[in-house]
Write a protein that holds these residues in place. Sequence first.
Motif, PDB file in Angstrom:
ATOM      1  N   GLN A 124       0.822  -1.214   0.000  1.00 47.16           N
ATOM      2  CA  GLN A 124       0.000   0.000   0.000  1.00 47.16           C
ATOM      3  C   GLN A 124       0.857   1.266   0.000  1.00 47.16           C
ATOM      4  N   GLU A 125       2.028   1.213   0.621  1.00 49.99           N
ATOM      5  CA  GLU A 125       2.866   2.403   0.679  1.00 49.99           C
ATOM      6  C   GLU A 125       3.389   2.810  -0.696  1.00 49.99           C
ATOM      7  N   ASP A 126       3.343   1.894  -1.682  1.00 52.00           N
ATOM      8  CA  ASP A 126       3.694   2.268  -3.050  1.00 52.00           C
ATOM      9  C   ASP A 126       2.625   3.144  -3.698  1.00 52.00           C
ATOM     10  N   MET A 127       1.392   3.044  -3.181  1.00 55.33           N
ATOM     11  CA  MET A 127       0.265   3.732  -3.812  1.00 55.33           C
ATOM     12  C   MET A 127      -0.163   4.968  -3.049  1.00 55.33           C
ATOM     13  N   VAL A 128      -0.190   4.875  -1.726  1.00 60.27           N
ATOM     14  CA  VAL A 128      -0.614   6.025  -0.915  1.00 60.27           C
ATOM     15  C   VAL A 128       0.327   6.137   0.281  1.00 60.27           C
ATOM     16  N   PRO A 129       0.698   7.350   0.666  1.00 61.00           N
ATOM     17  CA  PRO A 129       1.655   7.526   1.763  1.00 61.00           C
ATOM     18  C   PRO A 129       1.018   7.271   3.117  1.00 61.00           C
ATOM     19  N   PRO A 130       1.798   6.852   4.117  1.00 58.82           N
ATOM     20  CA  PRO A 130       1.264   6.751   5.482  1.00 58.82           C
ATOM     21  C   PRO A 130       0.607   8.057   5.905  1.00 58.82           C
ATOM     22  N   GLY A 131      -0.451   7.931   6.676  1.00 55.52           N
ATOM     23  CA  GLY A 131      -1.236   9.101   7.062  1.00 55.52           C
ATOM     24  C   GLY A 131      -2.507   9.237   6.265  1.00 55.52           C
ATOM     25  N   HIS A 132      -2.584   8.563   5.118  1.00 55.58           N
ATOM     26  CA  HIS A 132      -3.806   8.534   4.319  1.00 55.58           C
ATOM     27  C   HIS A 132      -4.900   7.799   5.106  1.00 55.58           C
ATOM     28  N   TRP A 133      -6.154   8.132   4.837  1.00 52.97           N
ATOM     29  CA  TRP A 133      -7.253   7.516   5.589  1.00 52.97           C
ATOM     30  C   TRP A 133      -7.317   6.003   5.444  1.00 52.97           C
ATOM     31  N   LEU A 134      -6.723   5.436   4.382  1.00 55.53           N
ATOM     32  CA  LEU A 134      -6.748   3.986   4.216  1.00 55.53           C
ATOM     33  C   LEU A 134      -5.946   3.253   5.300  1.00 55.53           C
TER      34      LEU A 134
END
Length: 360
Positions: A155-165
Amino acid sequence: MVRVGLIGVGGIANHHKPAFERFPDRVQLGGVCDVDEAAAGEFAAAFDVDHWSDYEVFLEETDVDAVDIPLPHHLHYPVAKAALEAGKHVLVEKPFATSLAECLELVELAEERDCRLMVGQMQRFYPPYRALKEAVDRGDLGAIRHARCDALVNQEDMVPPGHWLYDGSMSGGGGIIGYSVHKLDLLRYLLGDVERVVSWEREVNDAFDDAEDYSLGLLEFESGTVADFFVTLSAGAMPYTEMFWLLGDEGAMHTLPEGTQREGYVGLPDPRINAANDPERRKTFETLTAPATDLPSENAFVNEILHFADCIESGAEPISSGRDNLGTMATIEAIYRSAANDGEATTIDDVYADAREALR
């Protein structure tokens, strides 16, 4: 023509956009709403329509028949509820909502208001998967004895930590509700409803907050088919990979990757199938083609939106209706309950009973 209002212009909205661009005679965008007013205005400008930043005001002022809701998971329930109360037909992105009780309430409200309620389980509208559904229904594979589905994601390849996901309070969980929901729903579409679940989960990556990044378990379907599933959101060496297989008395099907796996919302490669009683095909898999499906395009998102419009005009129940999707969300709720109880077997009937009790 069905006039649709779009509530939410984040990433998934861009996958919905081609339906309005390519088929304006069937679905016309009638307005756009997002809390980011600048983003809403930019999206709306491409269609020369008005935009809003408050969805309640939007529902009061806009002249549309239906709304399309590609929002973060925790907003699906309140926004869909407000839209149904306003008498609008609703297409809500997967997952339906973050609890089965919320889903049940929305289904009941849609029936009271005589509104079509559809969940964006777009993989049901991918032509090769529709062709697979037809093959299974014809009995090409015989009785299905075993199924498996995996979602391997970094997931970190697609959205950075801190994202609601990464936040379970907003996403409703982690890998199961955010990613496995695709193939769990697809297995239900192919095989029918689940009866019982056993599962375990782990939260390994510190970026996740009350959201599992590893989960695995077993499903027992009402038909007698047994299946296993696995999802990770912390697979550092993996592209976005979804794959599944079916093992039947008369043949098998798989979407196992070969070599470099392309990334995308629909797991690739396409289904490959064999035939147990054909000596030439018994151990050789052929790609399942989809020339005979009734889907209007190769784009699953476009197909689901056009199907939504067709159901509004005809009054038919959508293939991925809210009522049908209760089975998918009950399965997800059972997976989470089993994991919370250290792998204790959990029945779908039990989670339904508790969700109905919560609505009283």
